[in-house]
Design an enzyme around this catalytic site. Structure first.
Site, PDB file in Angstrom:
ATOM      1  N   TYR A  32      -1.884  -0.450  10.966  1.00 27.74           N
ATOM      2  CA  TYR A  32      -2.005  -1.121   9.674  1.00 27.74           C
ATOM      3  C   TYR A  32      -0.816  -0.810   8.780  1.00 27.74           C
ATOM      4  CZ  TYR A  32      -3.184  -1.474   4.739  1.00 27.74           C
ATOM      5  OH  TYR A  32      -3.128  -1.721   3.386  1.00 27.74           O
ATOM      6  N   LYS A  85       2.281  -3.227   7.333  1.00 26.10           N
ATOM      7  CA  LYS A  85       2.579  -3.406   5.908  1.00 26.10           C
ATOM      8  C   LYS A  85       4.003  -2.951   5.602  1.00 26.10           C
ATOM      9  CE  LYS A  85       0.476  -4.698   2.942  1.00 26.10           C
ATOM     10  NZ  LYS A  85       0.366  -6.062   2.362  1.00 26.10           N
ATOM     11  N   THR A  87       0.822  -1.209   0.000  1.00 27.33           N
ATOM     12  CA  THR A  87       0.000   0.000   0.000  1.00 27.33           C
ATOM     13  C   THR A  87       0.855   1.258   0.000  1.00 27.33           C
ATOM     14  OG1 THR A  87      -1.565   1.273   1.352  1.00 27.33           O
ATOM     15  CG2 THR A  87      -0.085  -0.192   2.528  1.00 27.33           C
ATOM     16  N   ASP A  88       0.279   2.359  -0.499  1.00 29.87           N
ATOM     17  CA  ASP A  88       0.980   3.642  -0.438  1.00 29.87           C
ATOM     18  C   ASP A  88       1.000   4.214   0.977  1.00 29.87           C
ATOM     19  OD1 ASP A  88      -1.715   4.305  -0.246  1.00 29.87           O
ATOM     20  OD2 ASP A  88      -1.675   5.819  -1.826  1.00 29.87           O
ATOM     21  N   GLU A  89       0.210   3.640   1.882  1.00 30.32           N
ATOM     22  CA  GLU A  89       0.144   4.177   3.242  1.00 30.32           C
ATOM     23  C   GLU A  89       1.448   4.015   4.008  1.00 30.32           C
ATOM     24  OE1 GLU A  89      -3.411   3.615   5.526  1.00 30.32           O
ATOM     25  OE2 GLU A  89      -4.554   3.032   3.753  1.00 30.32           O
ATOM     26  N   PRO A  91     -20.921   8.855   7.347  1.00 27.19           N
ATOM     27  CA  PRO A  91     -19.930   9.448   8.236  1.00 27.19           C
ATOM     28  C   PRO A  91     -18.682   9.918   7.490  1.00 27.19           C
ATOM     29  CG  PRO A  91     -19.880   7.048   8.386  1.00 27.19           C
ATOM     30  CD  PRO A  91     -21.025   7.388   7.481  1.00 27.19           C
TER      31      PRO A  91
END
Length: 343
Positions: free
Chosen positions: A159, A163, A133-135, A214
């Protein structure tokens, strides 16, 4: 002919990849492994149950004897490793499962593949594709340049930290052992089969039920969105032509603020489903307390995969979002049973 082991192949991106690969590569076999936790859904693969080049195995990537057995008995040539815990909110509430699956699970799979690769005499055609992921790169300000493959890692949630740890392991196994690993870091995906805790399907389902939509904080957080089938085509390009030991960033060139995305989605839902319980759907937008450690902006620089492998996303965001919402409208029997598993 390739024989692929697809971990997490009953999940959102994994199942889309399985359908894509069987359609595009008529000579290849796929062995799909999934633990079938809440986000792994056997229904995602139902049309393939009797496919002659498809095999499903329920199991956990942390199960080393099972991994050893599958690699050997199925004569795997390529691992496409999707299996992961992936929801940021769940990682804040319970980080242990993320460390177990994303770090320990990836380590177990890498070790199993390393022994298998060595036992075969280190054949040059084997591949271990680690999908990430780019996170892992952290958060950008509004004026920062987009993430490249050399952007330093700065994960901000349990998270993304888990990763990042799995990425580092995959990289280390190439540099230490010469093992044929490739890493991809992708932006936010959307499309069919996405579990309805994620932003786009959550908003779609809530609109259909007349429930609040939300929006965290001020809604100005920015994400780069990629249609899942474009992600699959990028992974195809990486498996076929990517350089061993390299990382490839994959993005959709679609930076959108969360609030703008929700408003666009509401307008499309008003158009596509005129019998909604609340109209206009935008009246359901509700601002809620911001997520802990919420990254402000993600953006991907696609230059490397574009110049080296010739890949480009094919789907515009407007068309991809429309097709995705139509899919959820036409497959309510798919997502209705999943609602009790949302956090």
């Amino acid at each position: 002919m390739l024989t692929l082991l697809v971990t997490g192949g009953a999940g959102f991106i994994g199942s889309n990849f399985v359908h894509y690969w069987l359609d595009r590569h008529p000579e290849d076999r796929l062995v799909v492994l999934d633990a079938l936790t809440y986000a792994g859904n056997r229904q995602n693969l139902a049309p393939l149950e009797n496919h002659p080049r498809f095999k499903f195995v329920q199991g956990d990537i942390c199960d080393r004897p099972l991994m050893d057995s599958l690699l050997t008995t199925e004569q795997i040539t390529t691992i496409a490793h999707f299996a992961a815990e992936s929801h940021v909110d769940r990682s804040i509430q319970g980080p242990g499962a993320f460390v177990q699956t994303n770090v320990v699970g990836t380590f177990t799979l890498l070790e199993s593949f390393r022994q298998y690769w060595l036992s075969l005499g280190q054949p040059p055609h084997l591949r271990f594709l680690h999908v990430s992921t780019d996170e892992v790169y952290g958060s950008l300000s509004p004026t920062d340049p987009a993430f490249t493959e050399t952007t330093p890692y700065a994960p901000n949630s349990p998270y993304s930290a888990s990763k990042a740890g799995s990425d580092h392991l995959a990289r280390a196994y190439f540099h230490t052992y010469g093992m044929p690993t490739i890493i991809t870091n992708c932006s936010n995906n959307y499309g069919p089969f996405q579990f309805p805790e994620k932003l786009i399907p959550l908003m779609c389902v809530n609109v259909l039920q007349g429930k609040p939509l939300p929006v965290y904080g001020d809604g100005q957080n920015v994400r780069d969105w990629l249609y899942v089938k474009d992600h699959c085509s990028a992974l195809d390009a990486v498996i076929q032509g990517g350089s061993l030991g390299e990382t490839y960033n994959i993005g959709g060139n679609n930076e959108i603020k969360n609030l703008d995305l929700v408003q666009t989605l509401c307008q499309l839902m008003d158009e596509l489903s005129p019998a909604l319980p609340v109209t206009p759907a935008q009246e359901l937008v509700t601002f809620v307390t911001d997520r802990l450690g919420h990254d402000r902006r993600y953006a991907i620089d696609n230059t490397k995969i574009t110049t080296e492998l010739g890949w480009q996303p094919a789907m515009t965001f407007e068309q991809g979002l429309r097709e995705t919402l139509i899919w959820y409208l036409e497959h309510q029997d798919w997502w209705q049973p999943l609602l009790n598993h949302r956090p």
